[in-house]
Scaffold this motif. Structure first.
Motif, PDB file in Angstrom:
ATOM      1  N   THR A  54       0.817  -1.222   0.000  1.00  0.00           N
ATOM      2  CA  THR A  54       0.000   0.000   0.000  1.00  0.00           C
ATOM      3  C   THR A  54       0.847   1.268   0.000  1.00  0.00           C
ATOM      4  O   THR A  54       0.353   2.335  -0.378  1.00  0.00           O
ATOM      5  N   GLU A  55       2.105   1.165   0.401  1.00  0.00           N
ATOM      6  CA  GLU A  55       2.967   2.334   0.470  1.00  0.00           C
ATOM      7  C   GLU A  55       4.060   2.324  -0.593  1.00  0.00           C
ATOM      8  O   GLU A  55       4.282   3.319  -1.255  1.00  0.00           O
ATOM      9  N   GLN A 203      -5.331  -0.713  -7.945  1.00  0.00           N
ATOM     10  CA  GLN A 203      -5.627   0.590  -7.355  1.00  0.00           C
ATOM     11  C   GLN A 203      -4.394   1.481  -7.266  1.00  0.00           C
ATOM     12  O   GLN A 203      -4.473   2.673  -7.530  1.00  0.00           O
ATOM     13  N   PHE A 204      -3.263   0.893  -6.877  1.00  0.00           N
ATOM     14  CA  PHE A 204      -2.027   1.651  -6.716  1.00  0.00           C
ATOM     15  C   PHE A 204      -0.939   0.994  -7.554  1.00  0.00           C
ATOM     16  O   PHE A 204      -0.094   0.267  -7.015  1.00  0.00           O
ATOM     17  N   ASP A 207       5.193   2.791  -9.886  1.00  0.00           N
ATOM     18  CA  ASP A 207       5.552   4.043 -10.542  1.00  0.00           C
ATOM     19  C   ASP A 207       6.111   3.840 -11.936  1.00  0.00           C
ATOM     20  O   ASP A 207       6.000   4.717 -12.784  1.00  0.00           O
TER      21      ASP A 207
END
Length: 265
Positions: A54-55, A203-204, A207
């Motif tokens: 999540t991070e 969702q995430f 990069d």
């Protein structure tokens, strides 16, 4: 009664039963140690990887890589190690790795199934051989006399192999069902962990997907060159004012007069 005496009285079928029991015990102890290590660590591994995802996906990848000695660690690390990929590739990596890990968890089941099937049959075979040997020594004229007293003892001893075969089969069946229950539970754990990780990926996304897409969108503008001018033309529009110059008329030319004006003059 001593175990060695029972083993000797069981007949020749006790030897293959002994081999099957040793094989069964070796698989049972190995699988117990395997499942003990898995069940005590997998929950912690899944929580740490999902919390890190999540991070930061790089941290999640490093955590999963540390636990590649566990099936759940290899399962979570398989899609995370991909350098570039979309959600479909991520899901395919999870599914293929899950199939391999579940197949590894079923190792030894075929041997246990063979022990369960063969042990009662070998016990019955030993009993039949013992009955044949005992009944062969009976004579019709000796029925009801003291000479036939040993026959009943031989029949009772021949049943030892049947009892031994049933004991080996029942004990093996108990652990076989236990290991199957562990596998079914692991399938549920893998499905839940894989679905949660895939949802986080959708969702995430990492990069590198964003940076890659940005480069692709900017590259056509960077490579764009304006068309070259083929030649100079004074009648072309002015790029600064976007206006075309007026048409020039010959210096000594006059517009032709109409016939009506000539008659009036």
């Amino acid at each position: 009664m001593d175990i060695l005496d029972l083993f000797k009285k069981g007949g020749p079928a006790m030897w293959p039963l002994l081999v099957l029991s040793v094989l069964s015990l070796s698989v049972i102890f190995e699988r117990l140690w395997f499942w003990l290590r898995i069940l005590t660590q997998e929950k912690e591994i899944v929580e740490r990887v999902l919390d890190a995802a999540t991070e930061n996906w790089e941290i999640a990848t490093e955590i999963a890589q540390k636990f590649t000695n566990q099936p759940i660690g290899r399962f979570l690390y398989a899609p995370l190690r991909l350098q570039r990929g979309d959600a479909e590739t991520f899901r395919l990596a999870l599914e293929s790795t899950a199939g391999e890990e579940i197949a590894g968890m079923r190792r030894g089941e075929k041997l246990l199934e063979s022990v369960i099937a063969l042990s009662p049959l070998l016990g019955l075979l030993g009993t039949v051989l013992g009955l044949i040997q005992s009944l062969r020594s009976i004579r019709i004229g000796d029925l009801g006399t003291e000479s036939t007293a040993g026959v009943t003892t031989g029949i009772g001893e021949s049943l030892i192999s049947t009892a031994a075969g049933l004991i080996v089969a029942i004990a093996t069946l108990v652990f076989y069902r236990l290991f199957q229950g562990f596998v079914v539970n692991q399938v549920k754990v893998f499905n839940k962990a894989g679905n949660d990780l895939e949802l986080l990926y959708r969702q995430f996304p990492p990069d590198f997907h964003q940076s890659t897409s940005g480069i692709v969108r900017e590259s056509p503008r960077e490579r764009f060159n304006p068309p070259r001018k083929r030649g100079k033309n004074k009648f072309t529009e002015n790029p600064a004012t976007h206006e075309t110059p007026p048409e020039e008329t010959p210096p000594n030319s006059q517009p032709n007069s109409s016939p009506e004006l000539e008659n009036e003059s």
